[in-house]
Design an enzyme around this catalytic site. Structure first.
Site, mmCIF file in Angstrom:
data_model
loop_
_atom_site.group_PDB
_atom_site.id
_atom_site.type_symbol
_atom_site.label_atom_id
_atom_site.label_comp_id
_atom_site.label_asym_id
_atom_site.label_seq_id
_atom_site.Cartn_x
_atom_site.Cartn_y
_atom_site.Cartn_z
ATOM 1 N N LYS A 37 0.866 -1.174 0.000
ATOM 2 C CA LYS A 37 0.000 0.000 0.000
ATOM 3 C C LYS A 37 0.910 1.232 0.000
ATOM 4 C CE LYS A 37 -3.646 2.680 0.754
ATOM 5 N NZ LYS A 37 -4.614 2.934 -0.345
ATOM 6 N N MET A 66 -10.419 5.694 0.117
ATOM 7 C CA MET A 66 -9.809 5.153 1.335
ATOM 8 C C MET A 66 -9.063 6.237 2.110
ATOM 9 S SD MET A 66 -10.732 2.035 1.101
ATOM 10 C CE MET A 66 -9.793 1.185 2.348
ATOM 11 N N CYS A 130 -2.809 9.664 -6.240
ATOM 12 C CA CYS A 130 -3.946 9.309 -5.379
ATOM 13 C C CYS A 130 -5.108 10.266 -5.661
ATOM 14 C CB CYS A 130 -3.575 9.365 -3.904
ATOM 15 S SG CYS A 130 -5.035 9.060 -2.868
ATOM 16 N N ASN A 132 -7.808 10.677 -3.960
ATOM 17 C CA ASN A 132 -8.698 10.897 -2.817
ATOM 18 C C ASN A 132 -8.151 11.846 -1.765
ATOM 19 O OD1 ASN A 132 -10.552 9.139 -3.973
ATOM 20 N ND2 ASN A 132 -9.518 7.353 -3.081
ATOM 21 N N LYS A 163 3.523 5.736 -10.503
ATOM 22 C CA LYS A 163 2.109 5.374 -10.686
ATOM 23 C C LYS A 163 1.344 6.606 -11.150
ATOM 24 C CE LYS A 163 -1.551 2.589 -9.747
ATOM 25 N NZ LYS A 163 -1.779 1.961 -8.460
ATOM 26 N N GLY A 252 -5.624 -1.940 -14.413
ATOM 27 C CA GLY A 252 -6.964 -1.425 -14.658
ATOM 28 C C GLY A 252 -7.840 -2.399 -15.396
ATOM 29 N N GLY A 253 -8.822 -2.912 -14.669
ATOM 30 C CA GLY A 253 -9.899 -3.662 -15.314
ATOM 31 C C GLY A 253 -9.606 -5.107 -15.633
ATOM 32 N N THR A 275 -8.874 -4.500 -8.418
ATOM 33 C CA THR A 275 -10.224 -4.842 -7.964
ATOM 34 C C THR A 275 -10.452 -6.359 -7.869
ATOM 35 O OG1 THR A 275 -11.154 -2.747 -8.734
ATOM 36 C CG2 THR A 275 -12.680 -4.596 -8.528
#
Ligand code: RRO
Length: 314
Positions: A37, A66, A130, A132, A163, A252-253, A275
């Site tokens: 993380k 998050m 990020c 968020n 990233k 992604g995906g 995910t």
């Protein structure tokens, strides 16, 4: 400097990679590396709950805000030597966030990077994207990207990844960022972070599905696959055109082996799983890799390298 992974599949920084126990589970899995993380200078609790809707209606993905919950870099510096015992590359994801000590973001990246290299990490993944935090991500500001990369590449010898967020329909910004990256010795970019500023609504309660940031958060999962493929492909083509030795890692995906194959064809040399890993845990790496190998064999290829960037124009 290059970092080679086998198999070329890892977790994406984010789900299930905060605590030592979670990281050990990845280390024991079939993943080709362990990605942490994103760690910050100070430990963080993250945003108030509910802050993650793992399953959006229709199975289209996950939505999170998050807020960077993590143990703080000094804890990760202690964990890394133990994690290395499993024999896999340890990739430490690093982020900056507002903190009581008021250290500027560039200094936060620099200090964390130096300590984490000393702790034995095999690579750093600078999370500049990020979605968020209150501030606009550094990855949206070419001067900011330059400042962080200057500070970190000056002091650190291990491979560095970056990233990035989806740049979507901002070709000028995409070009400025891509050109900035050419000026540094970076090993890879990982694209994409979650698609920012997305919203979902729970019809049963007529509420937003997450609480922080007025319900807005980052979207991951199947819904973002075409966005990720586009970002992977245009960075891949840009780096080829400029003869830059920067690998593109696709994120992604990816929920099926075929999705990973599409990432490789678009130009990814490694894929990261967010995910699906959130949904199913560490068995996903073995399952996806088996499916990837099967697809390669059925289509007459003997390795992933043979299909990287091999998508054809129509
Ligand atoms: O912790 C988060 O809110 C978070 C981060 Br740092 C990130 O890079 N991407 C994301 O979707 N969530």
């Amino acid at each position: 400097m290059e970092i080679k992974l086998y198999p070329p599949i890892t977790n994406a920084s984010g789900p299930h990679c905060v605590t030592y126990e979670e990281l050990e589970r990845i280390a024991r899995s079939a993943a080709g590396a362990v990605v942490t993380k994103s760690m910050t200078h100070c430990p963080r609790q993250g945003n108030p709950e509910p802050r993650l809707r793992a399953h959006l209606d229709g199975g289209i993905g996950s939505l999170n805000s998050m807020g960077l919950p993590n143990l703080g870099y000094q804890e990760y510096a202690k964990l890394i030597p133990k994690l290395k015992g499993f024999g896999k590359p340890i990739i430490a994801s690093i982020a900056s966030a507002p903190c009581a000590h008021g250290l500027p973001p560039v200094e936060q990246y620099r200090e964390i990077a130096v300590t984490i290299e000393r702790a034995g990490a095999d690579a750093l993944e600078l999370n500049l994207s990020c979605p968020n935090l209150e501030d606009v991500p550094i990855a949206m500001d070419p001067q900011g990207v330059r400042a962080v990369l200057q500070a970190v590449t000056r002091e650190v010898k291990i491979p560095i990844g970056v990233k990035l967020p989806p740049y979507n329909n901002t070709p000028k910004l995409f070009e400025e960022i891509a050109r900035t990256l050419l000026d540094f010795e970076i090993s890879y970019i990982a694209t994409i972070n979650s698609e920012p500023l997305t919203l979902d609504i729970d019809l049963a309660t007529r509420t937003k599905v997450i609480r922080p940031n007025e319900g807005f958060g980052g979207l991951g999962g199947p819904a973002v696959l075409p966005i990720a493929l586009a970002e992977v492909h245009r960075f891949y083509k840009f780096f080829q055109k400029h003869r830059a030795k920067i690998a593109v890692w696709g994120v992604g995906g990816i929920t099926r082996p075929e999705d990973a194959i599409k990432h490789f064809l678009a130009g990814a040399s490694v894929v990261q799983i967010g995910t699906l890993f959130l949904w199913e845990g560490p068995t996903v790496f073995e399952k996806l890799w088996a499916g990837i190998e099967q697809w390669l064999a059925e289509n007459g290829f003997s390795s992933v390298e043979e299909i990287i960037g091999a998508v054809r124009e129509i």
